[in-house]
Design a protein around this motif. Structure first.
Motif, mmCIF file in Angstrom:
data_model
loop_
_atom_site.group_PDB
_atom_site.id
_atom_site.type_symbol
_atom_site.label_atom_id
_atom_site.label_comp_id
_atom_site.label_asym_id
_atom_site.label_seq_id
_atom_site.Cartn_x
_atom_site.Cartn_y
_atom_site.Cartn_z
ATOM 1 N N ASN A 137 0.873 10.412 -8.804
ATOM 2 C CA ASN A 137 0.571 8.993 -8.678
ATOM 3 C C ASN A 137 1.500 8.268 -9.644
ATOM 4 N N GLU A 138 2.650 7.835 -9.108
ATOM 5 C CA GLU A 138 3.689 7.200 -9.924
ATOM 6 C C GLU A 138 3.157 5.948 -10.620
ATOM 7 N N ALA A 139 2.377 5.163 -9.886
ATOM 8 C CA ALA A 139 1.874 3.906 -10.437
ATOM 9 C C ALA A 139 0.956 4.161 -11.626
ATOM 10 N N LEU A 140 0.084 5.166 -11.501
ATOM 11 C CA LEU A 140 -0.835 5.500 -12.602
ATOM 12 C C LEU A 140 -0.034 5.987 -13.813
ATOM 13 N N ARG A 163 -2.108 10.277 0.236
ATOM 14 C CA ARG A 163 -2.378 9.064 -0.530
ATOM 15 C C ARG A 163 -1.932 7.830 0.258
ATOM 16 N N ALA A 164 -2.678 6.779 0.142
ATOM 17 C CA ALA A 164 -2.351 5.549 0.872
ATOM 18 C C ALA A 164 -0.921 5.095 0.575
ATOM 19 N N GLU A 165 -0.202 4.774 1.605
ATOM 20 C CA GLU A 165 1.210 4.425 1.414
ATOM 21 C C GLU A 165 1.388 2.999 0.921
ATOM 22 N N ALA A 166 2.621 2.724 0.487
ATOM 23 C CA ALA A 166 2.912 1.452 -0.157
ATOM 24 C C ALA A 166 3.155 0.346 0.858
ATOM 25 N N THR A 167 2.141 -0.010 1.564
ATOM 26 C CA THR A 167 2.300 -1.115 2.516
ATOM 27 C C THR A 167 1.109 -2.038 2.399
ATOM 28 N N TRP A 168 1.319 -3.295 2.743
ATOM 29 C CA TRP A 168 0.173 -4.186 2.830
ATOM 30 C C TRP A 168 -0.605 -3.772 4.053
ATOM 31 N N LEU A 169 -1.868 -3.533 3.900
ATOM 32 C CA LEU A 169 -2.661 -3.144 5.061
ATOM 33 C C LEU A 169 -2.964 -4.380 5.894
ATOM 34 N N GLU A 180 -4.985 -7.174 7.657
ATOM 35 C CA GLU A 180 -6.303 -7.716 7.303
ATOM 36 C C GLU A 180 -7.102 -8.031 8.553
#
Lengths: 202, 111
Positions: free
Chosen positions: A23-26, A194-200, A202
């Motif tokens: 988890n790069e962000a963490l 893991r959830a990918e880096a996209t806006w889901l 809405e």
């Protein structure tokens, strides 16, 4: 204790022991906050919490596999297998060898029996979940054989301690297979990506 | 009206922190906001696990920012509350307000 660099061992743990992949962000957040706080103890605490949280999440999503491993490792009729004459003669063959070769032979023999049982269970599990992937399967098997070998060394040591027979045969004896199977399933079948880096949407 | 999602306490706290932070909602400010507003320290790993859960429920979405040197070349992941999440937070607030109303034991700050 104040420091300008986080402990590298903790960072290694964070990158390799948190289930579900890196988890790069963490990792980036922890580094950023560490540079503000400068506390090694705080960093370690955060890493340990990340590992624990990751494992508890994995356990929740993989409970079916764990239940399967409990049922399977409890159901193997070791007593009947142990009474099989061919198996008995193979086991006795090792007892005639000099110590410690005889001990190594017995541990190896038990590990082999466990490995055969584990192989069947692993193929069943991966087939049922339709997640058979050869490289992962082989990696899982390798991890399992390591766990079985270490586990059976532990079983041999505990056998010397003369534990209550029922506890020994129904719990201790079956633990290496249970742990090996859980780890093999864990390695052979990856968790949800893991959830990918996209806006889901809405 | 669609089926309601049950929100846990930490999930609600994280969503409120996201709403407070707006565009700058990533791990560090989120955990700092929670600490400042609620007085409790929450591990970043727990914050991420909660955010992943909210994302799976469709209440939160995320995207990656640019990698920065101060973070060892790692990118920030920005989070924001979705329309569904906003509706959910509003409904949870209304439900809690109803439960709160008229409770004399909880008024005046005295035990």
């Amino acid at each position: 204790m104040k420091s300008s660099q986080p402990p590298s061992l903790a960072t290694w743990f964070l990158e390799h022991l948190v289930p579900g992949g890196k988890n790069e962000a963490l990792a980036g957040d922890l580094l950023e906050d560490f540079r503000r706080r400068g506390s090694v103890a705080w960093y370690w605490r955060q890493v340990i919490m990340a590992i624990l949280v990751g494992f508890s999440k994995e356990l929740r999503t993989r409970w079916i596999g764990i239940v399967f491993a409990i049922i399977y490792s409890s159901a193997i009729p070791w007593k009947q297998i142990g009474q099989n004459l061919e198996i008995q003669s193979l086991l006795l063959l090792g007892l005639r060898l000099a110590w410690p070769v005889s001990l190594i032979y017995q541990i190896g023999f038990l590990t082999l029996l466990d490995a055969v049982a584990l192989l069947a269970a692993l193929i069943m599990y991966l087939g049922a979940t339709r997640s058979l992937n050869l490289p992962r399967f082989l990696r899982g098997l390798l991890v399992a054989i390591l766990v079985l070998s270490l586990g059976n060394i532990g079983v041999a040591l505990l056998w010397i301690m003369h534990l209550p027979p029922l506890f020994f045969y129904y719990v201790v004896w079956r633990l290496p297979l249970f742990l090996g199977l859980v780890l093999a399933m864990w390695v052979a079948r990856p968790s949800a990506v893991r959830a990918e880096a996209t806006w889901l949407p809405e | 009206m669609g089926k309601r999602t049950q929100l846990g306490e930490l999930e609600l706290i994280v969503m409120l922190a996201l709403l407070r932070l707006g565009e700058n909602a990533y791990g560090v400010p989120i955990s700092r906001e929670i600490e400042q507003q609620s007085g409790r320290e929450v591990a970043l790993g727990s914050v991420y696990a909660t955010l992943e859960r909210l994302q799976e429920k469709g209440l939160v979405s995320s995207n990656l920012g640019e990698p920065t040197a101060e973070r060892g070349g790692r990118a920030k992941r920005y989070f924001r509350v979705t329309t569904k999440g906003l509706r959910e937070a509003r409904e949870t607030r209304q439900a809690l307000m109803k439960l709160w109303r008229g409770l004399r034991e909880l008024q005046g700050g005295q035990v």
